[in-house]
Design an enzyme around this catalytic site. Structure first.
Site, PDB file in Angstrom:
ATOM      1  N   TYR A 206       0.854  -0.968   0.157  1.00 43.95           N
ATOM      2  CA  TYR A 206       0.177  -0.003   0.220  1.00 43.95           C
ATOM      3  C   TYR A 206       0.619   1.154   0.037  1.00 43.95           C
ATOM      4  O   TYR A 206       1.475   1.420   0.789  1.00 43.95           O
ATOM      5  CB  TYR A 206      -1.099   0.066   0.829  1.00 43.95           C
ATOM      6  N   HIS A 392     -17.093  -2.452  -2.437  1.00 46.10           N
ATOM      7  CA  HIS A 392     -15.531  -3.012  -1.852  1.00 46.10           C
ATOM      8  C   HIS A 392     -15.694  -4.616  -1.214  1.00 46.10           C
ATOM      9  O   HIS A 392     -15.661  -4.133  -0.160  1.00 46.10           O
ATOM     10  CB  HIS A 392     -14.733  -1.692  -1.731  1.00 46.10           C
TER      11      HIS A 392
END
Ligand SMILES: *[C@@H]1O[C@H](CO)[C@@H](O)[C@H](O)[C@H]1NC(C)=O
Ligand SMILES: *[C@@H]1O[C@H](CO)[C@@H](O)[C@H](O)[C@H]1NC(C)=O
Ligand SMILES: *[C@@H]1O[C@H](CO)[C@@H](O)[C@H](O)[C@H]1NC(C)=O
Ligand SMILES: *[C@@H]1O[C@H](CO)[C@@H](O)[C@H](O)[C@H]1NC(C)=O
Length: 651
Positions: A206, A392
């Site tokens: 990330y 999501h």
């Protein structure tokens, strides 16, 4: 142009339709092949019917289908071909295996036009959205998997098909998505927010980059965003989000700064950047906000700093390249009627526990009215209008649904995707704006399949961990940005057999105090070392989702991080029991609705026609068409209608 595309001879299961029918304006389009050059699909739909047009770089046969999961088995398929003579053969089929699809007894697709132009074949065809038979798949809102195939050559007999080999594929599409308002204001300007990421040899990372919001000369509205994915990075950029921060931080200091999550130098200030502004995931496209809304930027109270999070997924551990993917934000000074808000619903990742070997494990996060209602009161508003939703989840996600409950009665879902595809996560515009009033509950449900897993799946950032998130796009904007709930940790511990608990501040978590065999062990430890998943325990964990006590996250732009942390500890009542659930009426099962009757009847008639035509055809041509090359008819005009008969040899 469209009027040119008329085929003179349409035989088999079809009738020739009038020319004005062909001047259909398609509202949607997509390339189905990965290279975006061979197989182009356009479509449009109304309340009953969907019309497709495929343009495929072949003079052989073309196949198209609606699949349950991307495979052939269980797919509703059409195949079509245009002969050198300009005859079209078009059939409704059904695949019971990964094999030549069989002919449907009821031919339910209608060919509207067809042709060839020397390099391409086109077919335009339509179908009812709901057909109520076992060999045609109902087309619903949410994700559909379409499958495609073609062959370089026509088969030797109209009902025969040669194997298409590698020229085939599957793609997820939202066939019934609302067309976007893509006409942008004339004075629209862009801001690019891009990474400079030296690709690291890691499977999941990330990556965060900070951006100071430039001086835009006052309040502006972001009216659209586009993902900018660097060529060559398509397989790697998995999702990108933009966040604003809860706490004020030094935008100049952090402008252009980049860090990996959990790296030692990751700025502590960035932990408060939890307010999602824009979300994009792999397979998705950009999004144009509806004409009456825009995201406020550059005005008083708007964020002066934006943090971009990019999830790079790099299983091949490629390295030695720099990725410059990110977003393009399109903004205008022609302010729209409303500032748009983006609110997150669902389940906190710290509380996701999904047993292995589950066929359909359901998690649910509830937005309780006391949170939502209070937020509305603070803004002095009575309702919000929802214009879009965005779901999501990660690899195990199969279904997503956002439920809406008022006074114990469930209203139509804000969104439902029964065919959720991890690789295709789109922001979806609602067909109609939906009002959410004070006192309403919003419940996000996520269903997971972990049949192929042996370990417990927890919430987390890797694609093998899970998430259960739903965003609503709404106006007016509010300070409220997260309204979620999850099973309280104590409810999980109770399901694991614990009878007493204590809160360990240092760990921000609860641990059992009794019985002795569980005392002092964290949930994670219990799951990893002391628990064997059996059907009974799975069932208990499933029950916890519906009836367990919860903790609630109610986070506003002016919440403190501490407040947010504390909310996880407080125990709340279980989510409400919905007294009158909403269900889509199954038209196929409703007597007198005629869906089945009429459609079958029509299908049957077509089936008879098809046979009759087939007989007539062979009569007319004295033999199968492929032997009839001398009778080659010159077809006139359009580049689509005719191509040289000299194409093939050696039949
Ligand atoms: C046939 O149509 C396709 C799609 O519109 C086009 O790309 C192609 O150039 C056309 N070919 C000829 C020979 O006109
Ligand atoms: C749930 O909360 C109620 C009331 O606060 C409490 O009595 C009950 O013991 C709790 N259940 C569990 C499993 O923690
Ligand atoms: C956030 O703002 C609202 C409305 O302006 C106010 O009522 C509330 O007290 C604020 N909360 C905090 C934690 O400052
Ligand atoms: C063949 O076609 C003609 C006209 O197209 C039609 O009238 C006739 O009924 C058809 N023959 C059969 C066997 O259906």
């Amino acid at each position: 142009m469209a009027a040119f595309w008329v085929s003179l001879w349409v035989v088999a299961a079809v009738t020739v339709t009038s020319a004005n029918c062909l001047e259909v304006k398609f509202t949607h389009s997509a390339y189905l092949d990965a290279a975006h050059e061979k197989y182009f699909l356009q479509w449009r739909y109304d309340a009953d019917t969907i019309t497709f047009r495929v343009e495929v770089a072949t003079l052989g046969y073309v196949g198209f289908g609606i699949s349950p999961n991307g495979d052939m088995t269980g797919s509703d398929i059409v195949t079509g071909l245009v002969t050198d003579q300009g005859d079209t053969f078009f059939y409704d089929r059904y695949a019971t295996a990964k094999d030549t699809p069989t002919m449907d007894a009821s031919q339910d697709w209608t060919l509207e036009a067809s042709g060839e132009n020397g390099t391409h074949t086109f077919l335009q065809f339509s179908r009812s959205l709901v057909l109520c038979d076992d060999t045609d798949r109902t087309i619903k809102a949410g994700t559909s998997r379409v499958i495609w195939a073609y062959h370089e050559e026509d088969p030797r007999h109209d009902t025969e098909l040669m194997y298409h080999g590698g020229t085939r594929g599957a793609r997820s599409l939202m066939l019934l998505s609302v067309p976007q308002d893509i006409k942008l204001p004339e004075n629209v300007q862009s801001i690019y927010l891009l990474n400079t990421y030296n690709v690291l040899k890691r499977e999941t990372i990330y990556w965060y980059r900070g951006f100071k919001v430039p001086d835009l000369g006052g309040k502006r509205h972001i009216v659209a965003f586009e993902p900018v994915v660097q060529a060559g990075s398509e397989g790697m950029v998995h999702h990108m989000d933009l966040y604003a921060c809860l706490e004020d931080l030094d935008a100049d200091l952090y402008d252009g700064a980049q860090h990996a999550r959990h790296s030692h130098d990751y700025p502590r200030d960035w932990i408060s950047c939890k307010i999602t502004l824009v979300a994009w995931e792999v397979g998705g496209e950009g999004f144009h906000y509806p004409k009456n809304v825009g995201i406020s930027i550059g005005g008083p109270g708007d964020p002066n700093f934006i943090l971009m999070q990019t999830h790079y997924n790099n299983p091949q551990r490629k390295t030695g390249m720099v990725d410059r993917s990110g977003f393009r934000l399109l903004y205008t000074s022609d302010l729209r009627e409303h500032d748009m808000g983006f609110m997150q619903l669902g389940v906190d990742i710290a509380s996701q526990i999904i047993p292995p070997g589950s066929q359909a494990f359901l998690m649910a996060g509830t937005c309780y009215p006391d949170c939502l209602e209070k937020a509305m009161e603070e803004e002095s508003i009575e309702k919000i209008n929802v214009v879009g939703v965005h779901f999501h989840a990660h690899l195990a996600g199969r279904k997503m649904r956002m439920r809406h409950v008022r006074n114990g009665v469930e209203l139509p879902w804000l969104g439902s995707d029964e065919n959720f595809d991890f690789n295709f996560q789109q922001t979806v515009r609602l067909q109609r704006e939906v009002e959410v009033l004070k006192g309403d509950y919003l419940i996000l449900e996520c269903t997971y399949n972990t049949e192929d897993r042996r370990e417990t799946t927890l919430g987390g950032f890797s694609t093998h961990d899970e998430m259960c998130l739903g965003h609503i796009l709404h106006y007016p904007n509010m300070k409220l940005r997260r309204c979620k709930s999850n099973p309280h940790r104590v409810a999980y511990l109770a399901a694991l057999g614990a009878t007493g608990f204590t809160f360990r501040g240092a760990k921000h978590d609860f641990v059992p105090t009794s019985p002795p065999r569980l005392a002092g062990k964290s949930i994670k430890k219990l799951l990893n070392h002391y628990v064997t998943w059996n059907e009974k325990l799975k069932q208990k964990f499933q029950e916890v989702q519906r009836t367990g006590n919860t903790s609630v996250i109610c986070m506003k732009t002016n919440s403190s991080l501490e407040e947010y942390r504390q909310q996880r500890v407080i125990m709340r009542e279980p989510p409400p029991v919905i007294l009158h659930p909403y269900g889509e009426t199954d038209v196929c099962k409703t007597p007198g609705m005629g869906a089945k009757g009429t459609k079958m009847h029509k299908g049957l008639k077509k089936h008879i026609n098809y046979k009759a035509n087939a007989e007539n055809k062979s009569g007319r041509k004295k033999g199968p068409w492929w032997k009839n090359r001398k009778n080659h008819r010159k077809l006139n005009l359009s580049p689509w209608q005719h191509h040289s008969g000299a194409r093939k040899t050696g039949w």
